[in-house]
Design a protein around this motif. Structure first.
Motif, PDB file in Angstrom:
ATOM      1  N   ILE A   1     -52.673 -37.453   3.191  1.00 34.59           N
ATOM      2  CA  ILE A   1     -52.953 -38.794   2.669  1.00 34.59           C
ATOM      3  C   ILE A   1     -51.848 -39.175   1.696  1.00 34.59           C
TER       4      ILE A   1
ATOM      5  N   THR B   1     -56.530 -39.460  13.163  1.00 39.18           N
ATOM      6  CA  THR B   1     -57.160 -40.160  12.052  1.00 39.18           C
ATOM      7  C   THR B   1     -57.648 -41.523  12.502  1.00 39.18           C
TER       8      THR B   1
ATOM      9  N   ILE C   1     -59.057 -36.715   9.192  1.00 37.52           N
ATOM     10  CA  ILE C   1     -57.834 -36.513   8.419  1.00 37.52           C
ATOM     11  C   ILE C   1     -57.430 -35.043   8.365  1.00 37.52           C
TER      12      ILE C   1
END
Length: 224
Positions: free
Chosen positions: A101, A189, A205
Motif C-alpha cells: 500500500i 487487489t 492486498i
C-alpha cells in the motif's frame, strides 16, 4: 538518473536529486501558503540516495522539468504512516502492508503552470512506478474540490479506507478533514462494495485476504 517523457511538449519527469531540495521545498511551501512548513519533514528524504524499488527505496519523489531545466512540479509519495500507528495492525503486518500500500502525500505545480496537465502527468507516472514496484493499492487524502480530478485519473473516492486483512477481518482508517482516493494497481487487489458499508473494502492486498463472495456488514461485523 534517467528522464521520462510526457505527453506535454517540453516537459520531462525525473527522480529528485539532492540539488533539487531547495526548489522542491519552495514549491511545496508556495502551494500551501496557510502552513508553509507543513512539508518540512520531507526535506531529509530529499537527500537520500537513489535506490529501488522506487526512486529513494520506499519513497517516490519525482519532479517535472521544463526544457530549460526549471522545476515546474513535484510529486512526493511513499509509505502510509498510519500503518505503523493503527491499533489493528501489528508491526510485522505493517511492514508487509508497507510493501503493498502506497500513498501520495503531495502534488505541487507552480501556480503559473497549472492547467497544463503537469499534475496529472506526475500522478500517472506514479501509478506506473508503484505498479512496477509491486504495490497493489495507491491512496491519497482528497479535498472535495479535487474529487472529480482524481476520479478522472482512475481513483475511487471514499469516506474511509477499509482494508481486509483476512476473511472477515478488516481494519478501517479515517481522516477527519478529507476523504480518501484509492486506486487498485494489480489483478489481486480490488475495491469491493459490501452491503451495509458506505465505502468499499480493499480485498486481496495480501495473500488470503480476499473477501468471500456474498460478504455483508451487519452494523458490527462482517459476515460471509
Amino acid at each position: 538518473m534517467g528522464t521520462a517523457r510526457t505527453r506535454l511538449p517540453g516537459i520531462t519527469l525525473r527522480d529528485v536529486a539532492p540539488t533539487d531540495a531547495d526548489a522542491v521545498m519552495r514549491l511545496l511551501a508556495d502551494v500551501n501558503p496557510g502552513d508553509p512548513d507543513a512539508f518540512e519533514d520531507v526535506r531529509p528524504n530529499l537527500s537520500l540516495p537513489q535506490e529501488g524499488p522506487l526512486s529513494h527505496f520506499r519513497n517516490l519523489m519525482v519532479v517535472a522539468l521544463s526544457d530549460a531545466g526549471e522545476i515546474l512540479g513535484v510529486l512526493i509519495g511513499g509509505v502510509p504512516l498510519w500503518l505503523f500507528s493503527h491499533i489493528g495492525v501489528d508491526p510485522v503486518l505493517a511492514h508487509r502492508l508497507a510493501e503493498r500500500i502506497a500513498t501520495i502525500t503531495a502534488v505541487a505545480v507552480l501556480p503559473q503552470q497549472r492547467g497544463r496537465g503537469i499534475g496529472a502527468e506526475l500522478v500517472r507516472h506514479s501509478v506506473r512506478r508503484f505498479t512496477r514496484a509491486g504495490y497493489g493499492l495507491l491512496t491519497l487524502n482528497c479535498f472535495p474540490e479535487l474529487e472529480s480530478y482524481y476520479q478522472g485519473l482512475g481513483f475511487t473516492i471514499m469516506d474511509d479506507l477499509n482494508v481486509s486483512l483476512g476473511p472477515l477481518n478488516p481494519v478501517q482508517q479515517q481522516w477527519g478533514d478529507t476523504r480518501v482516493a484509492a486506486r487498485a494497481l494489480d489483478r489481486y487487489t480490488a475495491l469491493v462494495d459490501v452491503p451495509g458499508l458506505s465505502s468499499p473494502v480493499v480485498s486481496g492486498i495480501l495473500p488470503n485476504t480476499s473477501l468471500p463472495r456474498g460478504t455483508y456488514f451487519d452494523g458490527e461485523r462482517l459476515w460471509p
